[in-house]
Structure formats: structure tokens, C-alpha cells
Scaffold this active site. Structure first.
Site, PDB file in Angstrom:
ATOM      1  N   HIS A  12      42.807  43.238  34.999  1.00 42.00           N
ATOM      2  CA  HIS A  12      43.855  44.224  35.291  1.00 42.00           C
ATOM      3  C   HIS A  12      45.147  43.977  34.495  1.00 42.00           C
ATOM      4  O   HIS A  12      46.222  44.401  34.927  1.00 42.00           O
ATOM      5  CB  HIS A  12      44.127  44.259  36.799  1.00 42.00           C
ATOM      6  CG  HIS A  12      44.743  43.008  37.377  1.00 42.00           C
ATOM      7  ND1 HIS A  12      44.508  42.591  38.659  1.00 42.00           N
ATOM      8  CD2 HIS A  12      45.593  42.088  36.849  1.00 42.00           C
ATOM      9  CE1 HIS A  12      45.188  41.482  38.894  1.00 42.00           C
ATOM     10  NE2 HIS A  12      45.860  41.161  37.803  1.00 42.00           N
ATOM     11  N   HIS A  59      50.900  42.158  43.310  1.00 40.32           N
ATOM     12  CA  HIS A  59      51.643  41.069  42.675  1.00 40.32           C
ATOM     13  C   HIS A  59      53.054  41.009  43.245  1.00 40.32           C
ATOM     14  O   HIS A  59      54.033  41.211  42.532  1.00 40.32           O
ATOM     15  CB  HIS A  59      51.669  41.250  41.163  1.00 40.32           C
ATOM     16  CG  HIS A  59      50.306  41.203  40.523  1.00 40.32           C
ATOM     17  ND1 HIS A  59      49.411  42.231  40.599  1.00 40.32           N
ATOM     18  CD2 HIS A  59      49.696  40.229  39.812  1.00 40.32           C
ATOM     19  CE1 HIS A  59      48.303  41.911  39.959  1.00 40.32           C
ATOM     20  NE2 HIS A  59      48.448  40.695  39.472  1.00 40.32           N
ATOM     21  N   GLU A 243      42.341  34.823  40.654  1.00 37.63           N
ATOM     22  CA  GLU A 243      42.073  36.247  40.927  1.00 37.63           C
ATOM     23  C   GLU A 243      40.567  36.551  40.933  1.00 37.63           C
ATOM     24  O   GLU A 243      40.128  37.535  41.528  1.00 37.63           O
ATOM     25  CB  GLU A 243      42.758  37.133  39.874  1.00 37.63           C
ATOM     26  CG  GLU A 243      44.275  37.164  40.018  1.00 37.63           C
ATOM     27  CD  GLU A 243      44.969  37.997  38.935  1.00 37.63           C
ATOM     28  OE1 GLU A 243      46.166  38.260  39.090  1.00 37.63           O
ATOM     29  OE2 GLU A 243      44.321  38.361  37.916  1.00 37.63           O
TER      30      GLU A 243
HETATM   31  C1  DHB Z   1      49.515  39.242  33.289  1.00 34.92           C
HETATM   32  C2  DHB Z   1      49.754  39.539  34.640  1.00 34.92           C
HETATM   33  C3  DHB Z   1      48.680  39.620  35.501  1.00 34.92           C
HETATM   34  O1  DHB Z   1      48.814  40.000  36.785  1.00 34.92           O
HETATM   35  C4  DHB Z   1      47.421  39.322  35.083  1.00 34.92           C
HETATM   36  O2  DHB Z   1      46.443  39.302  35.995  1.00 34.92           O
HETATM   37  C5  DHB Z   1      47.184  39.034  33.766  1.00 34.92           C
HETATM   38  C6  DHB Z   1      48.247  39.000  32.869  1.00 34.92           C
HETATM   39  C7  DHB Z   1      50.648  39.205  32.339  1.00 34.92           C
HETATM   40  O3  DHB Z   1      51.805  39.263  32.749  1.00 34.92           O
HETATM   41  O4  DHB Z   1      50.388  39.155  31.144  1.00 34.92           O
HETATM   42 FE    FE Z   2      47.240  39.614  38.027  1.00 32.89          FE
END
Ligand code: DHB
Ligand code: FE
Length: 323
Positions: A12, A59, A243
Site C-alpha cells: 500500500h 496509519h 504489516e
Molecule cells: C511508506 C509508508 C507506508 O505506510 C508503507 O507501508 C510503506 C512505505 C512510506 O512512507 O514510504
Molecule cells: Fe504502511
């Protein structure tokens, strides 16, 4: 009866959403990522699910760090995209499916998985990015192709649920779906991951060997994944690699043996390993019910024959008894 026909795993990465929203999908850096989802979008268009259950993580957007449910089921009629600092993403409001969602809540809670029920909730990139990857870009004023039941899982603050708990919750969700009387074709998403760490001395960590083994076992031997403790995810896949436990909810909701329809893996996107898999339940041999008018005709014919049949049976019995 409602049925889960397939499970989808997808990363994601928020930068993927930004690339879509800012018209960068044709840039060489991003083209390679989006190319990996073209077949999946065609598969999804053909499948036309009636509803998607999307297991994702918030988040600290909808819940903040002050109140974090371990498992939160979205029972609302709609879920607006959240403002994550740059304004809400220009995607349609996610329409829910309150009737099925409240049925799932009842079934799963009475099955002893204590979900939090959310009747109002905004959704962040954890949900809208996988939706874009599987459904394509959808105009803000249009509609996503199917309603969605969000299931938010805490993977942002210790302690997240174990992989085993996630897998067993998937099984309870399946029981819930299959006890819903309406004929619905349901897909379930597991999202997040794969290996990545966003901050600290190990920022940028990617472990492709671990990711590949995870995808292999997800497909063929999920029992191996169910036993993995949190510390192994953290060590091998980075802090945010945790995750990946969300994919086990999706896997638990499928048959033990599934067909792997498609897989895609690329590194990096932003700082993250992008993984994607489609697993399908094998079609079950369903006894075809005759259309109503044919069934009625057959029943009438059976009734008409009954007196003659009974008389013949009586005659035969008399003969056998010799009276
Ligand atoms: C980032 C943030 C996320 O929630 C993730 O799962 C992967 C990458 C990021 O800030 O790059
Ligand atoms: Fe994430």
C-alpha cells in the site's frame, strides 16, 4: 449464500497513490510498478465482485495514537478518504455494505473474536492505494466498482495481533460470509508490506529472499507462516514489515488449497518492496438446482405416478407374502 471466491495481497506504499494523483504513472520509475498490476485489473474487471472485504491498517489517521483498536470493522455506509497532510486523496468516497458488515460483526463477535465496530471512519492510503492498484484510477466524482467492508488492524503500535490470531480471524470471517443468505461474490484483500523500514538506522531495509518465501508459503503452505513470531518479521522484514500479518487474515479466509492466479514483486517503490498475489478458491462442485418451473413440473409428475406406484408395490408385497 455469500461466498469468498478469491484473496488478493497488495502493498500500500503511499507514494504509489501520489504517483497516480500527480499523473506520474508513465514515468519510467513508476511504469514498472503499475505494469505489474495490469493483469490484475483485467482479472478484477472480469470477476466483477459484489463486495470486497479489505483488511488494511490505519496509519494513525482515523484513530490517532490515543485510541487504537486491534481489529476494527467498518459498518458505515461510506468511508471518506482521509487528509494525511496533503488534503484527502482525489478518489471517490468508499461505499460500504452495512447489512453484510453488521452480519459479519455479529457472527465474528459471537464466534469470540472481539471486533471494534466503526460506524464512522475515514480511510487512508492503507486502503485507497490497494484499491487503485486493483481497480485502477477512478474519478473522484465517480464510484469504485464495488462496495467495500474495511477491516482495520493495528500494526502501528505494540502489540499487534499474532499471525495465528489473524489467520484464525480469517476463518471466522469466512464462516460469517458463508452464513449470509444473499448470493454474493466476495473478494478479500490482505494489504501492506512487504519488507520495509521507514526510519532508524535500518531505514530502507528490503529482504527479497524473505518476501519471496512469504509469498511461496502464502500460496502453498500458510501453516508455516502462522507460526512466525513478531520479532522475526521485525528482524527479517524491517519494523514496518509487520504489516504482513494482515495478509494472513486474507489467507485464513480461503481454502487450505488454492490456485495462485498471479504474482508480482518489484523493488523498490519509495523505500518499500512491492508485493502482490492473487489466490483463488477452487470452484466447488455445486449441485445445480433445477429452475423453479421444471422442479414444479417434476413434483406434479411424481405425485401423479404415486397412486399407481403404491398399488404396484402392494401387489408385489401380496405376491411375496403369498396372500
Ligand atoms: C511508506 C509508508 C507506508 O505506510 C508503507 O507501508 C510503506 C512505505 C512510506 O512512507 O514510504
Ligand atoms: Fe504502511
Amino acid at each position: 449464500m455469500a461466498r469468498i471466491v478469491a484473496g488478493i495481497g497488495s502493498s500500500h506504499v503511499p507514494a504509489i497513490g501520489a504517483a497516480i494523483d500527480n499523473g506520474k504513472t508513465e514515468d519510467p520509475y513508476w511504469k514498472r510498478v503499475f505494469a505489474g498490476f495490469e493483469k490484475s485489473q483485467a482479472w478484477m474487471r472480469e470477476l466483477k465482485p459484489d463486495v470486497a472485504i479489505i483488511v488494511y491498517n490505519d496509519h494513525a489517521t482515523a484513530f490517532s495514537v490515543e485510541m487504537i483498536p486491534t481489529f476494527a470493522l467498518g459498518c458505515a455506509a461510506d468511508f471518506p478518504p482521509a487528509d494525511e497532510g496533503w488534503g484527502p486523496r482525489p478518489v471517490p468516497v468508499v461505499e460500504g455494505y452495512p447489512a453484510l458488515a453488521s452480519h459479519i460483526a455479529q457472527s465474528v463477535i459471537l464466534d469470540e473474536f472481539d471486533l471494534t465496530i466503526c460506524n464512522k471512519m475515514e480511510v487512508d492510503h492503507g486502503m485507497t492505494v490497494p484499491m487503485n492498484l486493483l481497480f485502477g484510477k477512478v474519478d473522484k466524482n465517480s464510484h469504485w466498482p464495488c462496495p467495500v467492508i474495511p477491516l482495520a488492524v493495528n500494526v502501528v503500535m505494540y502489540p499487534p495481533p499474532t499471525g495465528h490470531r489473524c489467520y484464525m480471524l480469517g476463518k471466522a470471517i469466512r464462516r460469517a460470509v458463508e452464513s449470509y443468505p444473499e448470493d454474493l461474490k466476495v473478494v478479500i484483500f490482505g494489504t501492506g508490506g512487504l519488507s520495509h523500514q521507514i526510519s532508524g538506522p535500518r531505514a530502507g531495509l528490503i529482504n527479497s529472499k524473505w518476501d519471496k518465501a512469504f509469498l511461496d508459503n502464502l500460496s502453498k503452505d500458510p501453516q508455516k507462516l502462522v507460526k512466525i513470531p513478531h520479532v522475526d518479521y521485525m528482524r527479517e522484514a524491517g519494523a514496518e514489515g509487520i504489516e504482513m500479518v494482515m495478509w494472513l487474515i486474507m489467507r485464513g479466509a480461503l481454502d487450505d488449497k488454492v490456485d495462485e492466479v498471479y504474482r508480482f514483486y518489484t523493488v523498490p517503490a519509495s523505500n518499500t518492496a512491492v508485493g502482490h498475489i492473487i489466490l483463488a478458491n477452487r470452484p466447488r462442485a455445486v449441485r445445480q438446482r433445477a429452475p423453479a418451473h421444471k422442479a414444479a413440473k417434476r413434483a406434479t409428475a411424481r405425485k401423479a405416478k404415486a397412486p399407481a406406484k403404491r398399488a404396484a408395490a402392494r401387489a408385489k408385497a401380496t405376491l411375496i407374502r403369498g396372500r
